[in-house]
Design a protein around this motif. Structure first.
Motif, short mmCIF file in Angstrom:
data_model
loop_
_atom_site.label_atom_id
_atom_site.label_comp_id
_atom_site.label_asym_id
_atom_site.label_seq_id
_atom_site.Cartn_x
_atom_site.Cartn_y
_atom_site.Cartn_z
N TYR A 1 -4.82 2.93 -11.07
CA TYR A 1 -6.11 2.93 -9.96
C TYR A 1 -7.47 2.37 -11.05
O TYR A 1 -8.43 1.78 -10.19
CB TYR A 1 -6.30 4.26 -9.19
CG TYR A 1 -5.26 3.98 -8.19
CD1 TYR A 1 -5.27 3.53 -6.98
CD2 TYR A 1 -4.25 5.32 -8.22
CE1 TYR A 1 -4.31 3.53 -6.07
CE2 TYR A 1 -3.43 5.49 -7.46
CZ TYR A 1 -3.22 4.55 -6.21
OH TYR A 1 -2.51 4.59 -5.26
N LEU B 1 -6.15 -0.44 -2.84
CA LEU B 1 -5.12 -1.19 -2.63
C LEU B 1 -4.97 -2.26 -1.69
O LEU B 1 -4.60 -3.48 -1.91
CB LEU B 1 -4.05 -0.30 -2.43
CG LEU B 1 -3.37 0.89 -3.32
CD1 LEU B 1 -2.48 2.02 -2.67
CD2 LEU B 1 -3.22 0.17 -4.71
N LEU C 1 1.15 4.01 -3.23
CA LEU C 1 0.73 5.11 -3.04
C LEU C 1 1.83 6.15 -3.54
O LEU C 1 1.49 7.34 -3.91
CB LEU C 1 0.25 5.57 -1.48
CG LEU C 1 -0.96 4.96 -1.00
CD1 LEU C 1 -1.10 5.16 0.42
CD2 LEU C 1 -1.87 5.50 -1.75
N VAL C 2 3.11 5.68 -3.60
CA VAL C 2 3.85 6.69 -4.02
C VAL C 2 4.18 6.65 -5.43
O VAL C 2 4.41 7.62 -6.18
CB VAL C 2 5.44 6.37 -3.26
CG1 VAL C 2 6.41 7.13 -3.89
CG2 VAL C 2 5.39 6.68 -1.60
N LYS D 1 -4.83 12.96 -5.04
CA LYS D 1 -4.38 11.66 -4.13
C LYS D 1 -4.47 12.04 -2.52
O LYS D 1 -4.79 11.17 -2.01
CB LYS D 1 -3.02 11.49 -4.93
CG LYS D 1 -2.39 10.19 -4.08
CD LYS D 1 -0.92 9.76 -4.66
CE LYS D 1 0.03 10.99 -4.73
NZ LYS D 1 1.31 10.32 -5.28
N SER D 2 -4.34 13.31 -2.35
CA SER D 2 -4.34 13.58 -0.96
C SER D 2 -5.54 13.56 -0.34
O SER D 2 -6.12 13.08 0.69
CB SER D 2 -3.68 14.85 -0.77
OG SER D 2 -3.84 15.34 0.55
N LEU E 1 -8.17 5.40 -2.28
CA LEU E 1 -7.15 4.67 -2.64
C LEU E 1 -6.63 3.70 -1.88
O LEU E 1 -6.18 2.54 -2.26
CB LEU E 1 -5.91 5.71 -3.28
CG LEU E 1 -6.22 6.93 -3.89
CD1 LEU E 1 -4.90 7.77 -4.31
CD2 LEU E 1 -7.05 6.46 -5.17
N ARG E 2 -6.51 3.83 -0.51
CA ARG E 2 -5.97 2.73 0.08
C ARG E 2 -6.74 1.60 0.42
O ARG E 2 -6.35 0.37 0.35
CB ARG E 2 -5.77 3.25 1.83
CG ARG E 2 -4.56 4.24 1.94
CD ARG E 2 -4.42 4.44 3.58
NE ARG E 2 -3.13 5.59 3.62
CZ ARG E 2 -2.13 5.07 3.76
NH1 ARG E 2 -1.79 3.56 3.96
NH2 ARG E 2 -0.97 5.79 4.03
N VAL F 1 0.83 -1.20 0.00
CA VAL F 1 -0.06 -0.15 0.02
C VAL F 1 0.77 1.40 -0.01
O VAL F 1 0.72 2.24 -0.78
CB VAL F 1 -0.97 -0.03 1.27
CG1 VAL F 1 -1.69 1.40 1.36
CG2 VAL F 1 -1.96 -1.13 1.11
N GLU F 2 1.84 1.24 0.87
CA GLU F 2 2.56 2.76 0.89
C GLU F 2 3.45 2.70 -0.22
O GLU F 2 3.62 3.70 -0.69
CB GLU F 2 3.55 2.48 2.05
CG GLU F 2 2.99 2.26 3.41
CD GLU F 2 2.01 3.27 3.83
OE1 GLU F 2 2.42 4.59 3.47
OE2 GLU F 2 1.04 3.28 4.04
N ASN G 1 -1.79 15.06 -7.47
CA ASN G 1 -1.16 15.24 -6.19
C ASN G 1 -2.40 15.86 -5.28
O ASN G 1 -2.52 15.22 -4.07
CB ASN G 1 -0.14 16.31 -5.97
CG ASN G 1 1.16 15.70 -6.54
OD1 ASN G 1 1.36 14.63 -6.58
ND2 ASN G 1 1.91 16.64 -7.06
N GLU H 1 -7.08 9.94 -0.49
CA GLU H 1 -6.30 8.77 0.02
C GLU H 1 -6.60 7.61 0.58
O GLU H 1 -6.52 6.43 0.57
CB GLU H 1 -5.36 9.51 0.96
CG GLU H 1 -4.24 8.41 1.60
CD GLU H 1 -3.31 9.11 2.44
OE1 GLU H 1 -2.41 8.28 3.17
OE2 GLU H 1 -3.02 10.39 2.46
#
Length: 230
Positions: free
Chosen positions: A124, A181, A116-117, A170-171, A177-178, A112-113, A167, A174
């Motif tokens: 997605y 994932l 995300l990067v 995504k923020s 998105l998590r 996941v981490e 960006n 989040e």
């Protein structure tokens, strides 16, 4: 008394959570990785008479006396050799068959981490398509489609190209998105369980063959030590 329903529940829980990520260290630890080199150098080293004499533990374990398992120094070397061969084979098969998501991370947190990067909006969109086509496997897959559409709009400016900001999107999304994932990791982690089970059995056999000579030598050393004290 524990009933059948209890064992059914336990089995269902075990089967539901049986995934590749839980066995990474067992199948891909440093012992298994080193074992892959055994077919190349094992015969030259382990079956060399000079090497066999130097690691026979004559003084430490009284090799002239057979142990409870009746293993000689040569017998222990053979068990170690074949144990490493089997363990190395399990590691190679694991690497060939493991889920593709392990290229990103071998556990849920790392996956996941890192995703995300490095993932883009196209990634997605693809993941969302798979989840919606095949159905969700966890509660994380029950996110709102309207929320995902809002994320795509915010990330790409699909309806208004001038306001698209990756960006910022995504923020803002989040949590969504998590969820995508986590759902993706789980659904891939529990695929090909039959292959995983076969590799685990193979690895258990390899580790077992490695433990037998270790246990045998341990018993002999204990016996010699006790006799020396008494």
């Amino acid at each position: 008394m524990i009933g059948i329903d209890y064992w059914r529940t336990e089995w269902s829980t075990f089967h539901y959570n049986l995934g590749w990520s839980r066995w990474v260290r067992f199948l891909d630890g440093w012992i298994a990785k080193c074992a892959m080199a055994v077919p190349v150098v094992g015969y030259l080293v382990l079956f060399n008479d000079g090497v066999s004499q130097h690691i026979s533990f004559n003084d430490l374990a009284s090799e002239h006396q057979l142990s409870v398992l009746s293993l000689t120094a040569s017998g222990r070397l053979k068990l170690i050799y074949f144990g490493l061969i089997i363990l190395g084979s399990a590691n190679i098969l694991y690497r060939l068959r493991r889920p593709y998501i392990f290229r990103v991370g071998t556990d849920q947190f790392d996956y996941v981490e890192r995703a995300l990067v490095h993932f883009t909006v196209d990634n997605y969109i693809d993941l969302n398509g798979v989840i919606r086509h095949e159905g969700h496997r966890t509660l994380h897959g029950k996110y709102d489609d309207a929320e995902f559409d809002s994320f795509v709009d915010a990330a790409t400016g699909r309806n208004n190209p001038d306001v698209g900001n990756w960006n910022l999107a995504k923020s803002k999304f989040e949590g969504l998105l998590r969820s995508i994932l986590i759902e993706t990791f789980f659904r891939n982690d529990v695929k090909h369980r039959l292959a995983l089970t076969c590799f685990l059995l193979l690895a258990f056999c390899g580790y077992g063959l490695l433990l037998i000579p270790s246990f045998d030598l341990f018993v002999k050393v204990i016996r010699v030590t006790i006799r020396g004290v008494t």
